[in-house]
Design a protein around this motif. Structure first.
Motif, mmCIF file in Angstrom:
data_model
loop_
_atom_site.group_PDB
_atom_site.id
_atom_site.type_symbol
_atom_site.label_atom_id
_atom_site.label_comp_id
_atom_site.label_asym_id
_atom_site.label_seq_id
_atom_site.Cartn_x
_atom_site.Cartn_y
_atom_site.Cartn_z
ATOM 1 N N ASN A 197 1.254 -0.984 0.161
ATOM 2 C CA ASN A 197 -0.339 0.109 0.279
ATOM 3 C C ASN A 197 0.596 1.443 -0.236
ATOM 4 O OD1 ASN A 197 -2.659 -1.649 0.073
ATOM 5 N ND2 ASN A 197 -1.890 -1.868 2.885
ATOM 6 N N PRO A 198 0.403 2.190 -0.581
ATOM 7 C CA PRO A 198 1.177 3.375 -0.283
ATOM 8 C C PRO A 198 1.091 3.743 0.660
ATOM 9 C CG PRO A 198 -0.818 3.823 -1.802
ATOM 10 C CD PRO A 198 -0.578 2.378 -1.736
ATOM 11 N N LEU A 199 2.382 4.241 1.117
ATOM 12 C CA LEU A 199 3.429 4.640 2.710
ATOM 13 C C LEU A 199 3.927 6.144 1.981
ATOM 14 C CD1 LEU A 199 3.956 3.933 5.165
ATOM 15 C CD2 LEU A 199 6.388 3.536 4.697
ATOM 16 N N ASP A 200 4.790 7.122 1.371
ATOM 17 C CA ASP A 200 5.062 8.067 1.188
ATOM 18 C C ASP A 200 4.724 8.325 -0.139
ATOM 19 O OD1 ASP A 200 6.146 9.886 0.096
ATOM 20 O OD2 ASP A 200 7.949 10.333 1.273
ATOM 21 N N THR A 201 4.106 9.114 -0.818
ATOM 22 C CA THR A 201 3.501 9.234 -2.002
ATOM 23 C C THR A 201 3.560 10.181 -2.792
ATOM 24 O OG1 THR A 201 1.434 10.919 -1.158
ATOM 25 C CG2 THR A 201 1.576 7.984 -0.934
ATOM 26 N N LYS A 202 5.082 11.140 -1.927
ATOM 27 C CA LYS A 202 5.477 12.172 -2.925
ATOM 28 C C LYS A 202 5.784 11.600 -4.214
ATOM 29 C CE LYS A 202 10.063 11.907 -1.045
ATOM 30 N NZ LYS A 202 11.232 12.487 -0.137
ATOM 31 N N LYS A 203 6.476 12.637 -4.888
ATOM 32 C CA LYS A 203 6.826 11.697 -6.244
ATOM 33 C C LYS A 203 8.882 12.810 -6.435
ATOM 34 C CE LYS A 203 3.070 10.316 -7.718
ATOM 35 N NZ LYS A 203 2.300 10.850 -7.533
ATOM 36 N N GLN A 204 9.594 12.311 -6.337
ATOM 37 C CA GLN A 204 11.729 12.556 -5.908
ATOM 38 C C GLN A 204 11.018 11.943 -7.654
ATOM 39 O OE1 GLN A 204 12.008 12.734 -3.004
ATOM 40 N NE2 GLN A 204 13.226 14.179 -4.335
ATOM 41 N N PHE A 205 11.488 12.932 -8.408
ATOM 42 C CA PHE A 205 11.927 12.266 -9.919
ATOM 43 C C PHE A 205 13.239 11.619 -10.042
ATOM 44 C CE2 PHE A 205 9.283 16.410 -9.912
ATOM 45 C CZ PHE A 205 8.552 15.507 -10.755
ATOM 46 N N TYR A 206 14.344 10.842 -9.194
ATOM 47 C CA TYR A 206 15.386 10.111 -9.118
ATOM 48 C C TYR A 206 14.707 8.736 -9.176
ATOM 49 C CZ TYR A 206 19.257 7.731 -6.053
ATOM 50 O OH TYR A 206 20.168 7.682 -6.158
ATOM 51 N N ALA A 207 13.214 8.842 -8.571
ATOM 52 C CA ALA A 207 12.731 7.357 -8.223
ATOM 53 C C ALA A 207 12.162 7.063 -9.557
ATOM 54 C CB ALA A 207 12.195 7.349 -7.705
ATOM 55 N N ILE A 208 11.862 8.159 -10.193
ATOM 56 C CA ILE A 208 10.836 7.842 -11.480
ATOM 57 C C ILE A 208 12.075 7.954 -12.680
ATOM 58 C CG2 ILE A 208 9.470 9.458 -12.876
ATOM 59 C CD1 ILE A 208 8.178 10.602 -11.032
ATOM 60 N N GLY A 209 12.906 8.664 -12.200
ATOM 61 C CA GLY A 209 14.733 7.899 -14.053
ATOM 62 C C GLY A 209 14.994 6.594 -13.471
ATOM 63 N N PHE A 210 14.889 6.302 -12.487
ATOM 64 C CA PHE A 210 15.438 4.755 -11.830
ATOM 65 C C PHE A 210 14.018 4.183 -12.638
ATOM 66 C CE2 PHE A 210 18.756 6.150 -9.709
ATOM 67 C CZ PHE A 210 19.832 4.494 -10.378
ATOM 68 N N ALA A 211 12.449 4.038 -12.580
ATOM 69 C CA ALA A 211 11.273 3.348 -13.060
ATOM 70 C C ALA A 211 11.646 3.134 -14.253
ATOM 71 C CB ALA A 211 10.243 3.565 -12.471
ATOM 72 N N ILE A 212 12.049 4.512 -15.318
ATOM 73 C CA ILE A 212 12.257 4.496 -16.699
ATOM 74 C C ILE A 212 13.508 3.507 -17.073
ATOM 75 C CG2 ILE A 212 13.360 5.689 -18.605
ATOM 76 C CD1 ILE A 212 11.730 8.112 -17.197
ATOM 77 N N TYR A 213 14.516 3.189 -16.255
ATOM 78 C CA TYR A 213 15.781 3.145 -16.049
ATOM 79 C C TYR A 213 15.489 1.633 -16.555
ATOM 80 C CZ TYR A 213 20.585 1.998 -16.417
ATOM 81 O OH TYR A 213 22.347 1.719 -16.552
ATOM 82 N N GLY A 214 14.262 0.694 -15.619
ATOM 83 C CA GLY A 214 13.987 -0.202 -15.266
ATOM 84 C C GLY A 214 13.170 -1.163 -16.598
ATOM 85 N N MET A 215 12.125 0.104 -17.107
ATOM 86 C CA MET A 215 11.528 -0.592 -17.531
ATOM 87 C C MET A 215 11.773 -0.260 -19.422
ATOM 88 S SD MET A 215 8.619 -0.903 -16.821
ATOM 89 C CE MET A 215 7.791 -1.071 -14.682
ATOM 90 N N SER A 216 12.895 0.472 -19.706
ATOM 91 C CA SER A 216 12.989 0.322 -20.710
ATOM 92 C C SER A 216 14.306 -1.150 -21.067
ATOM 93 C CB SER A 216 14.100 1.941 -21.436
ATOM 94 O OG SER A 216 15.688 2.058 -20.280
ATOM 95 N N GLU A 217 14.853 -0.432 -20.174
ATOM 96 C CA GLU A 217 16.313 -2.419 -19.708
ATOM 97 C C GLU A 217 15.171 -3.504 -20.143
ATOM 98 O OE1 GLU A 217 19.713 -4.231 -20.259
ATOM 99 O OE2 GLU A 217 18.884 -1.975 -20.247
#
Length: 425
Positions: free
Chosen positions: A106-126
């Motif tokens: 379940n969502p705990l900390d819902t802030k949007k940290q662009f560092y984390a979004i960048g890593f999600a792009i990194y993982g999904m694109s790989e």
């Protein structure tokens, strides 16, 4: 030591020491995905929070390992990570990824940290590179849109650190308690250039594999067997080209050739004179990789001298045994001379990159020397994975995690996979 021996050793380490640890000890069969923490004393904390960075890095690591090594176990783990991120970390209402979840998902900390979004792009694109999966590519493109829409500073250029869940302003933009609270940082830009380069490479590979005239709006679902639209490719290319320029023209300190760490919106340097040697050597090869993926000869001609200058500046953090210390504050004189696992991993890749592309034999010797330090001082041969760090006196750091919010199978597995790929070319 020779290069082929180092390659063989690294393949053994990535398969039997790093990834084996995560497969055997971190898979959460009860609640899905992966556990959030094993501490420095090897104790599993099954109810620890689950971080976006950890899960995105797990996705990248197993996707890249499957692409390079072909082990179906790695594909299974990568797919588990991909599905868990899409099902739990992606904010279905506002977009982006949550910073953390509780152990139940379940969502705990819902802030949007662009560092984390960048890593999600990194993982999904790989994952998309490794499998041809359109869902992962579509997710990466949607997250790319989130960064470009909500983080990009159209007035001064660059990307801010964070927003609220609803993409509003947030007072505390820090990536962690160790960081200064400034709207822009070298670290976040470093981990945006990294996924943008990988996404652009992925798109080019997809475009080369298929072709047709269908051109969806960016962010819409790409139908099976439909090529990447040219408009999408050009948009990612433009963003990658721009962020390379941000590093060369804004983040790089032209006087010291180190990378400054924190900035105001208008790129005024903040937080004093700080030097992070691990980030310097990491950036030297990531910036080079971005320029190589972009494929523009003029950009490459500008970047390559800088690559060597930044790597040379990082020498300040080297020790005689080949290891590299963390960072220093030149204003206060404080030096963090702990020997972190991630700094050593990036140290090896950075120096090997200089040898591979510029024929620097001294750089190759530095890569060998640091790899020897890692083997003898950082790898946990008994329990698997790597220790967080050693202290300057050689004692082992068992306070920080073996696996956790910030301790992931990414820097070390990437080092191994980079050397395997680079020595196979």
């Amino acid at each position: 030591m020779d290069i082929q021996l180092m390659k063989q050793e690294m393949q053994d380490v990535v398969e039997n020491n790093i990834l084996r640890f995560w497969l055997d000890k971190m898979v959460d069969d009860e609640h899905g995905g992966f556990y959030g923490r094993i501490d420095g004393s090897e104790v599993l904390h099954p109810e620890a929070e689950k971080g976006a960075i950890l899960n995105a890095r797990i996705l990248w690591s197993f996707s890249a390992a499957y692409r390079v090594l072909g082990n179906p176990e790695y594909l299974e783990a990568a797919t588990r990570a991909k599905d868990y991120i899409i099902d739990h970390f992606i904010d279905k209402e506002y977009g982006g990824v949550y910073w953390s979840l509780d152990y139940l998902g379940n969502p705990l900390d819902t802030k949007k940290q662009f560092y984390a979004i960048g890593f999600a792009i990194y993982g999904m694109s790989e994952y998309a590179r490794a499998t041809g999966d359109r869902e992962a590519l579509e997710c990466a493109l949607q997250l790319f849109d989130s960064i470009e829409e909500h983080a990009f500073d159209s007035e001064y250029n660059g990307y801010i650190e964070a927003c609220t869940r609803e993409w509003g302003k947030i007072a505390d933009m820090r990536l962690s308690e160790l960081d200064a609270n400034y709207p822009k940082s070298q670290n976040t830009h470093l981990h945006i250039i990294e996924p943008y380069a990988n996404l652009y490479r992925c798109l080019k590979e997809f475009q080369a594999s298929t072709s047709c005239d269908y051109v969806p709006v960016i962010g819409s679902v790409l139908p099976i067997d439909v090529a990447v639209p040219q408009e999408t490719l050009l948009r990612v290319e433009g963003a990658l080209r721009n962020i390379i320029g941000i590093f060369t023209d804004r983040i790089l300190n032209p006087e010291t050739h180190h990378l400054d760490l924190f900035f105001e919106m208008d790129w005024t340097r903040g937080a004093g004179h700080l030097e992070s040697y691990g980030h310097d050597i990491e950036c030297s090869w990531l910036m080079h990789e971005a320029a190589l993926v972009l494929g523009d000869v003029d950009v490459l001609a500008k970047v390559e001298p800088i690559v060597r200058e930044v790597a040379k500046a990082s020498e300040k953090g080297l020790r005689p045994d080949g290891s590299m210390i963390h960072e220093a504050n030149l204003d206060t004189g404080h030096v963090d001379d702990d020997l972190h696992w991630w700094v050593q991993a990036e140290n090896v890749v950075g120096w090997y990159n200089l040898y591979q592309h510029f024929g620097d034999e001294q750089a190759l010797e530095r890569a060998f020397l640091c790899w020897n330090y890692i083997k003898t001082q950082i790898i946990d041969w008994d329990n698997g994975e790597w220790h967080w760090s050693r202290h300057p006196d050689g004692s082992l750091n068992t306070v920080d995690d073996k696996a956790g919010f910030w301790k992931c199978p990414y820097h070390n597995s990437r080092m191994c996979l980079e050397i395997i790929e680079r020595t196979s070319e």
